[in-house]
Write an enzyme that holds these catalytic residues in place. Structure first.
Site, PDB file in Angstrom:
ATOM      1  N   ASN A   1      32.820  34.768  46.853  1.00 19.80           N
ATOM      2  CA  ASN A   1      33.085  35.118  45.452  1.00 19.80           C
ATOM      3  C   ASN A   1      32.685  36.558  45.163  1.00 19.80           C
ATOM      4  O   ASN A   1      31.746  37.088  45.753  1.00 19.80           O
ATOM      5  CB  ASN A   1      32.345  34.170  44.520  1.00 19.80           C
ATOM      6  CG  ASN A   1      32.855  32.751  44.662  1.00 19.80           C
ATOM      7  OD1 ASN A   1      33.915  32.543  45.235  1.00 19.80           O
ATOM      8  ND2 ASN A   1      32.105  31.798  44.161  1.00 19.80           N
TER       9      ASN A   1
ATOM     10  N   HIS B   1      33.134  39.245  50.410  1.00 17.08           N
ATOM     11  CA  HIS B   1      34.401  39.830  49.959  1.00 17.08           C
ATOM     12  C   HIS B   1      34.247  40.903  48.891  1.00 17.08           C
ATOM     13  O   HIS B   1      35.210  41.286  48.251  1.00 17.08           O
ATOM     14  CB  HIS B   1      35.349  38.721  49.475  1.00 17.08           C
ATOM     15  CG  HIS B   1      35.801  37.818  50.593  1.00 17.08           C
ATOM     16  ND1 HIS B   1      36.420  36.609  50.387  1.00 17.08           N
ATOM     17  CD2 HIS B   1      35.710  37.953  51.936  1.00 17.08           C
ATOM     18  CE1 HIS B   1      36.687  36.038  51.559  1.00 17.08           C
ATOM     19  NE2 HIS B   1      36.261  36.830  52.510  1.00 17.08           N
TER      20      HIS B   1
ATOM     21  N   CYS C   1      35.605  55.323  45.736  1.00 18.41           N
ATOM     22  CA  CYS C   1      36.669  56.308  45.876  1.00 18.41           C
ATOM     23  C   CYS C   1      37.462  56.022  47.150  1.00 18.41           C
ATOM     24  O   CYS C   1      36.914  55.595  48.159  1.00 18.41           O
ATOM     25  CB  CYS C   1      36.058  57.708  45.938  1.00 18.41           C
ATOM     26  SG  CYS C   1      37.315  58.995  46.077  1.00 18.41           S
TER      27      CYS C   1
HETATM   28  P1  NAD Z   1      40.435  28.916  46.710  1.00 22.33           P
HETATM   29  O1  NAD Z   1      40.947  29.183  45.344  1.00 22.33           O
HETATM   30  O2  NAD Z   1      41.326  29.065  47.855  1.00 22.33           O
HETATM   31  O3  NAD Z   1      39.868  27.398  46.768  1.00 22.33           O
HETATM   32  C1  NAD Z   1      38.994  26.885  45.819  1.00 22.33           C
HETATM   33  C2  NAD Z   1      38.430  25.580  46.363  1.00 22.33           C
HETATM   34  O4  NAD Z   1      37.465  25.093  45.443  1.00 22.33           O
HETATM   35  C3  NAD Z   1      39.450  24.463  46.563  1.00 22.33           C
HETATM   36  O5  NAD Z   1      39.251  23.871  47.836  1.00 22.33           O
HETATM   37  C4  NAD Z   1      39.120  23.463  45.451  1.00 22.33           C
HETATM   38  O6  NAD Z   1      39.368  22.121  45.824  1.00 22.33           O
HETATM   39  C5  NAD Z   1      37.649  23.704  45.263  1.00 22.33           C
HETATM   40  N1  NAD Z   1      37.125  23.387  43.944  1.00 22.33           N
HETATM   41  C6  NAD Z   1      37.766  23.485  42.738  1.00 22.33           C
HETATM   42  N2  NAD Z   1      36.921  23.153  41.747  1.00 22.33           N
HETATM   43  C7  NAD Z   1      35.722  22.857  42.326  1.00 22.33           C
HETATM   44  C8  NAD Z   1      34.454  22.460  41.819  1.00 22.33           C
HETATM   45  N3  NAD Z   1      34.246  22.318  40.501  1.00 22.33           N
HETATM   46  N4  NAD Z   1      33.454  22.244  42.706  1.00 22.33           N
HETATM   47  C9  NAD Z   1      33.643  22.392  44.036  1.00 22.33           C
HETATM   48  N5  NAD Z   1      34.830  22.757  44.558  1.00 22.33           N
HETATM   49  C10 NAD Z   1      35.854  22.990  43.715  1.00 22.33           C
HETATM   50  O7  NAD Z   1      39.132  29.789  46.863  1.00 22.33           O
HETATM   51  P2  NAD Z   1      38.392  30.361  48.146  1.00 22.33           P
HETATM   52  O8  NAD Z   1      38.395  29.342  49.229  1.00 22.33           O
HETATM   53  O9  NAD Z   1      37.112  30.890  47.667  1.00 22.33           O
HETATM   54  O10 NAD Z   1      39.285  31.574  48.674  1.00 22.33           O
HETATM   55  C11 NAD Z   1      39.985  32.434  47.883  1.00 22.33           C
HETATM   56  C12 NAD Z   1      39.521  33.884  47.845  1.00 22.33           C
HETATM   57  O11 NAD Z   1      39.558  34.173  46.474  1.00 22.33           O
HETATM   58  C13 NAD Z   1      38.132  34.229  48.255  1.00 22.33           C
HETATM   59  O12 NAD Z   1      38.185  35.326  49.058  1.00 22.33           O
HETATM   60  C14 NAD Z   1      37.392  34.644  46.964  1.00 22.33           C
HETATM   61  O13 NAD Z   1      36.769  35.883  47.155  1.00 22.33           O
HETATM   62  C15 NAD Z   1      38.473  34.895  45.982  1.00 22.33           C
HETATM   63  N6  NAD Z   1      38.197  34.395  44.620  1.00 22.33           N
HETATM   64  C16 NAD Z   1      36.965  34.592  44.047  1.00 22.33           C
HETATM   65  C17 NAD Z   1      36.700  34.121  42.777  1.00 22.33           C
HETATM   66  C18 NAD Z   1      35.341  34.333  42.187  1.00 22.33           C
HETATM   67  O14 NAD Z   1      34.689  35.311  42.520  1.00 22.33           O
HETATM   68  N7  NAD Z   1      34.865  33.432  41.329  1.00 22.33           N
HETATM   69  C19 NAD Z   1      37.698  33.427  42.059  1.00 22.33           C
HETATM   70  C20 NAD Z   1      38.956  33.266  42.646  1.00 22.33           C
HETATM   71  C21 NAD Z   1      39.173  33.749  43.943  1.00 22.33           C
HETATM   72 ZN    ZN Z   2      36.098  60.866  45.395  1.00 18.47          ZN
END
Ligand code: NAD
Ligand code: ZN
Length: 237
Positions: free
Chosen positions: A98, A115, A123
């Site tokens: 995240n 990430h 920059c």
């Molecule tokens: P993803 O969106 O691919 O998957 C989310 C997962 O969370 C799913 O498997 C889903 O079933 C599960 N989920 C949904 N609600 C839940 C809950 N309440 N409790 C537990 N699990 C739950 O996300 P990912 O696997 O993290 O990969 C996507 C990429 O997106 C990552 O690189 C991340 O950096 C980025 N991302 C980050 C954020 C953030 O910073 N909050 C938000 C969206 C995406």
């Molecule tokens: Zn610069």
């Protein structure tokens, strides 16, 4: 559950890998769940170096929109419990995919943000780096105050390498971890899946918390098919 908690309490080293799902209950949309789309774009069409080269303004607009959601969100019980876990084991580390900063805001210190960080920008040419939770740009795309080149979000985009040192550290920590918890991540990004497979291959007990099936399932010893908030409210160690 009792036997599991008993074993966990004896652990010397614990690692946790979190994904967007852990912040879902804080109101931050996951990429692949409801609300994951912005305008008509999927994340894979925006979070890439190619998208940024083609249309930096569009990519920045998306990040500013997400940044606002992240800055208004609050850590939930799962973030808070994990911050507390840090004090309960001799060695503990949290690896998060995240970029929302909620683990740190909950008080976690042993965190690697694999990430990047949505509140930081750097920059594209020089070493200028800015980290500021309250900074929203009034004109997009923003430029470097030092050399005038484009600034970019400090994020590891699809197809980019991880930050130097992060993976070496992750593999060395996971080599001897007793428990790995995988929370709220779909398994659609390759490197985190490799990290979990590596921990499992090196003898960790692997535990997943996710209400839906994921790409991690085959390498998990124990699965809790529930939301992170439900699991962490229930568990006391
Ligand atoms: P993803 O969106 O691919 O998957 C989310 C997962 O969370 C799913 O498997 C889903 O079933 C599960 N989920 C949904 N609600 C839940 C809950 N309440 N409790 C537990 N699990 C739950 O996300 P990912 O696997 O993290 O990969 C996507 C990429 O997106 C990552 O690189 C991340 O950096 C980025 N991302 C980050 C954020 C953030 O910073 N909050 C938000 C969206 C995406
Ligand atoms: Zn610069």
């Amino acid at each position: 559950m009792q036997e599991f908690i008993h074993k966990l309490k004896q652990a010397k080293r614990v690692a946790v890998l979190t994904g967007a799902g852990i912040s879902q209950e804080s109101g931050i949309p996951t990429f692949r769940g409801e609300g994951g789309l912005w305008k008509q774009y999927r994340a894979e069409e925006l979070a890439t170096p190619e998208a940024f080269r083609r249309d930096p303004q569009l990519v920045w607009e998306w990040y500013e929109w997400r940044k606002k959601i992240c800055s208004e969100a609050k850590p939930n019980i799962a973030h808070l419990k994990l911050a507390d876990w840090e004090k309960k084991f001799p060695e503990f580390h949290l690896f998060t995919q995240n970029v929302d900063g909620l683990h740190r805001r909950a008080g976690s210190q042993q965190v690697t943000s694999l990430h990047g960080d949505i509140f930081s920008a750097r920059c594209t040419k020089c070493k200028y780096f800015l980290s500021d939770r309250d900074r929203f740009w009034d004109s997009l795309p923003p430029h470097c105050p030092s050399c005038g080149s484009l600034l970019r979000p400090h994020i590891v985009w699809f197809g980019e390498s991880y930050f130097e040192g992060d993976l070496d550290f992750a593999f060395s920590f996971l080599k001897e971890t007793d428990f790995l918890f995988v929370v709220g991540t779909s398994g659609s990004v390759g490197v985190p899946v490799q990290l979990a497979a590596f921990a499992k291959a090196n003898g960790a007990t692997t535990v997943e918390i996710n209400p839906m099936p994921s790409g991690y399932q085959s390498m998990m010893d124990i699965q809790f098919s529930e939301k992170a908030g439900e699991f962490f409210s229930r568990i006391d160690i």
